[in-house]
Design a protein around this motif. Structure first.
Motif, mmCIF file in Angstrom:
data_model
loop_
_atom_site.group_PDB
_atom_site.id
_atom_site.type_symbol
_atom_site.label_atom_id
_atom_site.label_comp_id
_atom_site.label_asym_id
_atom_site.label_seq_id
_atom_site.Cartn_x
_atom_site.Cartn_y
_atom_site.Cartn_z
ATOM 1 N N SER A 152 -2.233 -1.337 -2.842
ATOM 2 C CA SER A 152 -1.243 -2.417 -2.831
ATOM 3 C C SER A 152 -0.346 -2.361 -1.599
ATOM 4 O O SER A 152 0.288 -3.360 -1.246
ATOM 5 N N LEU A 153 -0.282 -1.213 -0.942
ATOM 6 C CA LEU A 153 0.556 -1.059 0.250
ATOM 7 C C LEU A 153 -0.202 -1.345 1.537
ATOM 8 O O LEU A 153 0.411 -1.617 2.578
ATOM 9 N N LEU A 154 -1.522 -1.274 1.480
ATOM 10 C CA LEU A 154 -2.347 -1.371 2.682
ATOM 11 C C LEU A 154 -2.814 -2.797 2.938
ATOM 12 O O LEU A 154 -3.202 -3.514 2.010
ATOM 13 N N ARG A 167 9.896 0.281 7.584
ATOM 14 C CA ARG A 167 8.870 1.299 7.840
ATOM 15 C C ARG A 167 9.168 2.563 7.038
ATOM 16 O O ARG A 167 8.253 3.202 6.501
ATOM 17 N N ARG A 168 10.433 2.940 6.970
ATOM 18 C CA ARG A 168 10.803 4.140 6.209
ATOM 19 C C ARG A 168 10.506 3.939 4.723
ATOM 20 O O ARG A 168 9.959 4.834 4.057
ATOM 21 N N ASP A 169 10.859 2.772 4.197
ATOM 22 C CA ASP A 169 10.604 2.487 2.790
ATOM 23 C C ASP A 169 9.118 2.550 2.471
ATOM 24 O O ASP A 169 8.706 3.176 1.481
ATOM 25 N N LEU A 170 8.297 1.914 3.314
ATOM 26 C CA LEU A 170 6.861 1.932 3.067
ATOM 27 C C LEU A 170 6.283 3.335 3.250
ATOM 28 O O LEU A 170 5.336 3.717 2.552
ATOM 29 N N THR A 171 6.835 4.118 4.172
ATOM 30 C CA THR A 171 6.370 5.489 4.361
ATOM 31 C C THR A 171 6.639 6.320 3.108
ATOM 32 O O THR A 171 5.787 7.110 2.671
ATOM 33 N N GLU A 172 7.819 6.151 2.503
ATOM 34 C CA GLU A 172 8.156 6.891 1.287
ATOM 35 C C GLU A 172 7.242 6.484 0.126
ATOM 36 O O GLU A 172 6.755 7.336 -0.638
ATOM 37 N N ARG A 173 6.999 5.183 -0.010
ATOM 38 C CA ARG A 173 6.111 4.712 -1.082
ATOM 39 C C ARG A 173 4.670 5.161 -0.834
ATOM 40 O O ARG A 173 3.935 5.514 -1.772
ATOM 41 N N PHE A 174 4.273 5.146 0.429
ATOM 42 C CA PHE A 174 2.940 5.612 0.828
ATOM 43 C C PHE A 174 2.764 7.088 0.448
ATOM 44 O O PHE A 174 1.750 7.486 -0.132
ATOM 45 N N LEU A 175 3.765 7.903 0.755
ATOM 46 C CA LEU A 175 3.709 9.332 0.447
ATOM 47 C C LEU A 175 3.611 9.556 -1.060
ATOM 48 O O LEU A 175 2.789 10.359 -1.533
ATOM 49 N N ALA A 176 4.432 8.846 -1.816
ATOM 50 C CA ALA A 176 4.436 9.021 -3.269
ATOM 51 C C ALA A 176 3.090 8.641 -3.879
ATOM 52 O O ALA A 176 2.548 9.359 -4.735
ATOM 53 N N ALA A 178 0.109 8.528 -2.375
ATOM 54 C CA ALA A 178 -0.932 9.467 -1.957
ATOM 55 C C ALA A 178 -0.809 10.788 -2.710
ATOM 56 O O ALA A 178 -1.810 11.350 -3.178
ATOM 57 N N ALA A 179 0.430 11.290 -2.839
ATOM 58 C CA ALA A 179 0.645 12.567 -3.521
ATOM 59 C C ALA A 179 0.243 12.488 -4.989
ATOM 60 O O ALA A 179 -0.263 13.463 -5.567
ATOM 61 N N ASP A 180 0.441 11.316 -5.614
ATOM 62 C CA ASP A 180 0.094 11.141 -7.030
ATOM 63 C C ASP A 180 -1.376 10.791 -7.231
ATOM 64 O O ASP A 180 -1.829 10.643 -8.382
ATOM 65 N N GLY A 181 -2.120 10.631 -6.137
ATOM 66 C CA GLY A 181 -3.516 10.216 -6.263
ATOM 67 C C GLY A 181 -3.644 8.812 -6.802
ATOM 68 O O GLY A 181 -4.639 8.469 -7.457
ATOM 69 N N ASP A 182 -2.646 7.985 -6.555
ATOM 70 C CA ASP A 182 -2.587 6.624 -7.098
ATOM 71 C C ASP A 182 -3.350 5.673 -6.177
ATOM 72 O O ASP A 182 -2.769 5.064 -5.271
ATOM 73 N N LEU A 183 -4.651 5.550 -6.411
ATOM 74 C CA LEU A 183 -5.492 4.723 -5.547
ATOM 75 C C LEU A 183 -5.047 3.268 -5.577
ATOM 76 O O LEU A 183 -4.932 2.616 -4.535
#
Length: 294
Positions: free
Chosen positions: A198-200, A177-186, A188-193
């Protein structure tokens, strides 16, 4: 029992009492009020015949929580937008060394389960919390609630079926969960749709709780496309003087977003099969006050 001893005994059991009250109410302020009322009753009672202080205090706290829950439901207040429990910082540390017991406690306080518990009756919720989270025997729960053991078993069965039917499936592995949260944040912050998509999971849900007091969706968003586009758009608007930190909330890793030194929002993810199944965002400022001191 002297006043000092009574205070020591109560403080020893305070974490359990707060855990019961919070799981019953989903609101930290209400839970703390209930625990304070339990203290007033404990300190003003004749404790000479109390052989099991923990059982006595849990019974008093549970009954007070049932009364508070009935009062809340009777007011019939309309909440603006989706409702989520108030984030509750949990850190079991060395107090719960057993991995299985930690998993049970974490699950019973998770946002997903607490949302489902809102649809139970106060008695069903009390039985579920005492049985599933704290492992009390049916007979002891019956004594606490003035119900027969058979009645408690029926209440427990109904509550368990209800929760099992409505709770989303998710993995409790905190590292994943922590790993996916960090990737999710990155992403979203980069606007990488594309990265977010790919995470959802295809049928991912986003539940935003603002109480109408800050910006958040007023309906649950469903589908990877809708959720990803909302998150990218929200990231573009940004949070003034943004910073963040990770903490454990409701039994799992969460991201606390700050605007300056003020809590702005809490993000938590439910994960299954390596994909994000649910995104929870709490932005109601009334539910974030306790996090200012974290």
């Amino acid at each position: 029992m002297t006043t000092d001893t009574a205070t020591d005994v109560f403080e020893e059991h305070r974490p359990v009492l707060l855990g019961v009250a919070y799981r019953m109410l989903g609101r930290l302020a209400d839970a703390e009020d209930v625990v304070q009322e339990a203290w007033l009753r404990w300190s003003g009672s004749d404790r000479a015949d109390v052989r099991e202080p923990r059982g006595y205090l849990v019974r008093v706290t549970t009954r007070l929580a049932i009364d508070r829950l009935r009062q809340i439901k009777s007011r019939g207040e309309t909440y603006v937008g989706p409702w989520l429990p108030e984030p509750y910082v949990t850190d079991f540390g060395d107090t719960v060394p057993d991995t299985a017991e930690r998993a049970v406690l974490a699950d019973s306080v998770s946002l997903a389960v607490l949302v489902v518990l809102e649809s139970l009756s106060p008695l069903e919720r009390a039985v579920f919390v005492l049985r599933e989270a704290f492992g009390y025997p049916y007979a002891e729960i019956g004594a606490m609630l003035d119900r027969s053991e058979s009645a408690v078993r029926q209440l427990a069965g109904r509550a368990r079926r209800h929760v099992d039917e409505r709770r989303p499936r998710y993995d409790v592995d905190p590292a994943q969960r922590r790993d996916l949260t960090e990737r999710f944040l990155a992403a979203a912050a980069d606007g990488d749709l594309e990265g977010l998509m790919s995470l959802l999971a295809p049928d991912v849900r986003l539940v935003g709780d603002s109480g109408g007091k800050s910006r958040a969706p007023l309906r649950v968003l469903e589908s990877a496309d809708k959720v990803a586009r909302f998150l990218v758009g929200a990231a573009r608007k940004g949070i003034p003087d943004f910073s963040y930190r990770f903490l454990e909330v409701n039994g799992g890793p969460a991201l606390l977003a700050l605007s300056g030194d003020k809590p702005d929002s809490v993000f938590q993810l439910d994960v299954a099969d390596g994909r994000i199944q649910s995104v929870y965002i709490v932005r109601n400022p009334d539910k974030l006050r306790a996090l200012a001191a974290v």
